[in-house]
Write an enzyme that holds these catalytic residues in place. Structure first.
Site, mmCIF file in Angstrom:
data_model
loop_
_atom_site.group_PDB
_atom_site.id
_atom_site.type_symbol
_atom_site.label_atom_id
_atom_site.label_comp_id
_atom_site.label_asym_id
_atom_site.label_seq_id
_atom_site.Cartn_x
_atom_site.Cartn_y
_atom_site.Cartn_z
ATOM 1 N N TYR A 55 2.526 17.397 -22.313
ATOM 2 C CA TYR A 55 3.536 17.968 -21.280
ATOM 3 C C TYR A 55 4.184 19.513 -21.681
ATOM 4 C CZ TYR A 55 3.310 13.874 -18.590
ATOM 5 O OH TYR A 55 2.785 12.866 -18.010
ATOM 6 N N ASN A 91 4.653 16.742 -6.938
ATOM 7 C CA ASN A 91 4.622 17.772 -8.107
ATOM 8 C C ASN A 91 5.656 17.673 -9.017
ATOM 9 O OD1 ASN A 91 2.157 18.057 -6.836
ATOM 10 N ND2 ASN A 91 2.915 19.840 -5.987
ATOM 11 N N HIS A 108 8.190 12.362 -8.430
ATOM 12 C CA HIS A 108 7.616 12.019 -9.782
ATOM 13 C C HIS A 108 8.255 12.819 -10.941
ATOM 14 C CE1 HIS A 108 3.514 10.600 -8.177
ATOM 15 N NE2 HIS A 108 4.406 9.634 -7.858
ATOM 16 N N CYS A 138 23.781 11.384 -25.948
ATOM 17 C CA CYS A 138 24.240 10.316 -27.027
ATOM 18 C C CYS A 138 23.855 10.652 -28.194
ATOM 19 C CB CYS A 138 23.396 9.139 -26.602
ATOM 20 S SG CYS A 138 21.689 8.884 -26.677
ATOM 21 N N GLY A 175 -2.091 18.760 0.585
ATOM 22 C CA GLY A 175 -2.722 18.593 -0.905
ATOM 23 C C GLY A 175 -2.551 17.728 -1.956
ATOM 24 N N THR A 176 -2.853 16.420 -1.200
ATOM 25 C CA THR A 176 -2.736 15.055 -2.085
ATOM 26 C C THR A 176 -4.023 14.297 -1.760
ATOM 27 O OG1 THR A 176 -1.481 13.309 -2.676
ATOM 28 C CG2 THR A 176 -1.258 14.203 -0.711
ATOM 29 N N LEU A 202 -7.945 20.418 1.305
ATOM 30 C CA LEU A 202 -9.030 21.137 1.172
ATOM 31 C C LEU A 202 -10.290 20.301 1.831
ATOM 32 C CD1 LEU A 202 -9.879 23.763 -0.154
ATOM 33 C CD2 LEU A 202 -10.390 22.534 -2.212
ATOM 34 N N ALA A 219 -4.637 25.592 1.142
ATOM 35 C CA ALA A 219 -3.431 25.197 1.637
ATOM 36 C C ALA A 219 -2.529 26.764 1.758
ATOM 37 C CB ALA A 219 -2.481 24.852 0.354
HETATM 38 P P1 OAD Z 1 -5.034 14.647 -6.793
HETATM 39 O O1 OAD Z 1 -5.506 15.849 -7.995
HETATM 40 O O2 OAD Z 1 -5.317 13.554 -6.982
HETATM 41 O O3 OAD Z 1 -5.612 15.573 -5.479
HETATM 42 C C1 OAD Z 1 -5.102 16.887 -5.234
HETATM 43 C C2 OAD Z 1 -5.641 17.221 -3.696
HETATM 44 O O4 OAD Z 1 -5.550 18.525 -3.608
HETATM 45 C C3 OAD Z 1 -7.142 16.734 -3.615
HETATM 46 O O5 OAD Z 1 -7.288 15.711 -2.414
HETATM 47 C C4 OAD Z 1 -7.816 18.126 -3.091
HETATM 48 O O6 OAD Z 1 -8.769 18.184 -2.324
HETATM 49 C C5 OAD Z 1 -6.664 18.937 -2.764
HETATM 50 N N1 OAD Z 1 -6.832 20.362 -2.942
HETATM 51 C C6 OAD Z 1 -7.378 20.916 -4.051
HETATM 52 N N2 OAD Z 1 -7.002 22.223 -4.025
HETATM 53 C C7 OAD Z 1 -6.491 22.421 -3.003
HETATM 54 C C8 OAD Z 1 -6.201 23.765 -2.181
HETATM 55 N N3 OAD Z 1 -6.364 24.868 -2.603
HETATM 56 N N4 OAD Z 1 -5.660 23.514 -0.873
HETATM 57 C C9 OAD Z 1 -5.220 22.417 -0.304
HETATM 58 N N5 OAD Z 1 -5.801 21.166 -0.977
HETATM 59 C C10 OAD Z 1 -6.394 21.269 -2.201
HETATM 60 O O7 OAD Z 1 -3.420 15.209 -7.029
HETATM 61 P P2 OAD Z 1 -2.332 14.441 -6.375
HETATM 62 O O8 OAD Z 1 -2.677 13.641 -5.167
HETATM 63 O O9 OAD Z 1 -1.064 15.243 -6.263
HETATM 64 O O10 OAD Z 1 1.257 11.485 -10.859
HETATM 65 O O11 OAD Z 1 -2.053 13.208 -7.234
HETATM 66 C C11 OAD Z 1 -1.076 12.441 -7.167
HETATM 67 C C12 OAD Z 1 -0.336 12.071 -8.364
HETATM 68 O O12 OAD Z 1 -1.489 11.408 -9.468
HETATM 69 C C13 OAD Z 1 0.256 13.154 -9.190
HETATM 70 O O13 OAD Z 1 1.703 13.303 -8.758
HETATM 71 C C14 OAD Z 1 0.300 12.393 -10.683
HETATM 72 C C15 OAD Z 1 -1.116 12.004 -10.874
HETATM 73 O O14 OAD Z 1 -1.651 11.029 -11.567
HETATM 74 C C16 OAD Z 1 1.524 11.270 -11.828
HETATM 75 O O15 OAD Z 1 1.143 11.580 -13.015
HETATM 76 C C17 OAD Z 1 2.372 9.856 -12.041
#
Ligand code: OAD
Length: 235
Positions: A55, A91, A108, A138, A175-176, A202, A219
């Site tokens: 981190y 994020n 998160h 503390c 973007g998820t 994407l 995005a």
């Molecule tokens: P992911 O890495 O699972 O997914 C990212 C998404 O963004 C994918 O579907 C890509 O296709 C898309 N992507 C990549 N580049 C892009 C761009 N330039 N424009 C638009 N889309 C793009 O990430 P998250 O879905 O955010 O949790 O992951 C969810 C959670 O899993 C995170 O918060 C984290 C992780 O483990 C914890 O750590 C608890």
């Protein structure tokens, strides 16, 4: 719809063009690290130094990154849209805030904050975190961790998020990948409650079939276009 309630859920893809890695794309964080080692309470108990280093690197990356056009466009929507806009993010970076957004719901947690595992105190933390840091409330030593939600922990603000989704007219996921619950389940709930659903990504996500509509592309291009359309076409 023009004055309805828009709930936006963002993921790592919205920050990808700012240089912050996603998790599951080629070269993503979870292809380089085992999430069980660095993003679970068990991993932290086994090797807290490894987790803090992971981190610390992410905090440094975040501080060196700049918001992109997608963050700016979402902030513009919050400022100019006549209805209500709720912004929920998975994020842990602060790029939405630095891009001009307010009231961001960080489900998160946030990399620029610390959490005391002993007393639950939460406070701002900008630099590297070390094993001998002490809690600002503390004073316990060895209990300071990043204020981020790990696998197996309850995401923050869930009651408020479910209430906002229940009230939404449009749910937009940006973007998820739709692979981590409970966030991955928001679209089905929004749809069940009558909201229109839109995916901006994407590529089609794991949830693609549940969305009514899809905008594919980076995005930084798709989000400004979408926002301009919602606000009446002005760029
Ligand atoms: P992911 O890495 O699972 O997914 C990212 C998404 O963004 C994918 O579907 C890509 O296709 C898309 N992507 C990549 N580049 C892009 C761009 N330039 N424009 C638009 N889309 C793009 O990430 P998250 O879905 O955010 O949790 O992951 C969810 C959670 O899993 C995170 O918060 C984290 C992780 O483990 C914890 O750590 C608890």
């Amino acid at each position: 719809m023009r004055e309805g309630h828009i709930v936006i859920l963002t993921g790592a893809g919205v920050s990808a063009e700012s240089g912050l890695g996603t998790f599951r794309d080629v070269g993503g964080l979870w292809t380089k690290y085992d999430f069980a080692d660095v993003a679970t309470p068990e991993g932290y108990a086994r090797d807290p130094g490894l987790v803090l280093d992971f981190y610390n690197a992410r905090r440094a990356n975040c501080r060196g990154a700049e918001p992109n056009a997608a963050h700016a466009a979402i902030a513009r929507l919050q400022r100019e849209y006549q209805g209500r806009v709720t912004l929920v993010t998975q994020n842990i970076d602060d790029l939405h805030e630095r891009g001009g957004s307010s009231g961001v719901i960080h489900m998160h947690g946030q990399i620029l904050r610390a959490l005391c595992a002993a007393c639950g105190h939460q406070w701002g933390w900008a630099g590297a975190m070390a094993l001998d840091d002490h809690c600002h409330s503390c004073a316990a030593v060895g209990t300071v961790r990043p204020d981020v939600v790990w696998f197996g922990e309850m995401p923050y603000h869930m009651e408020e998020i479910w209430a906002r989704i229940a009230d939404s007219d449009l749910f937009a996921a940006i973007g998820t990948s739709g692979s981590v619950y409970p966030a991955a389940g928001f679209v089905a709930d929004a749809r069940h409650r009558g909201a229109r659903t839109l995916e901006i990504n994407l590529e089609p996500s794991e949830n693609a079939a549940v969305f009514d509509q899809r905008l594919l592309g980076p995005a930084s291009e798709t989000v400004p276009d979408w926002v301009a359309g919602l606000l009446g076409g002005s760029g």
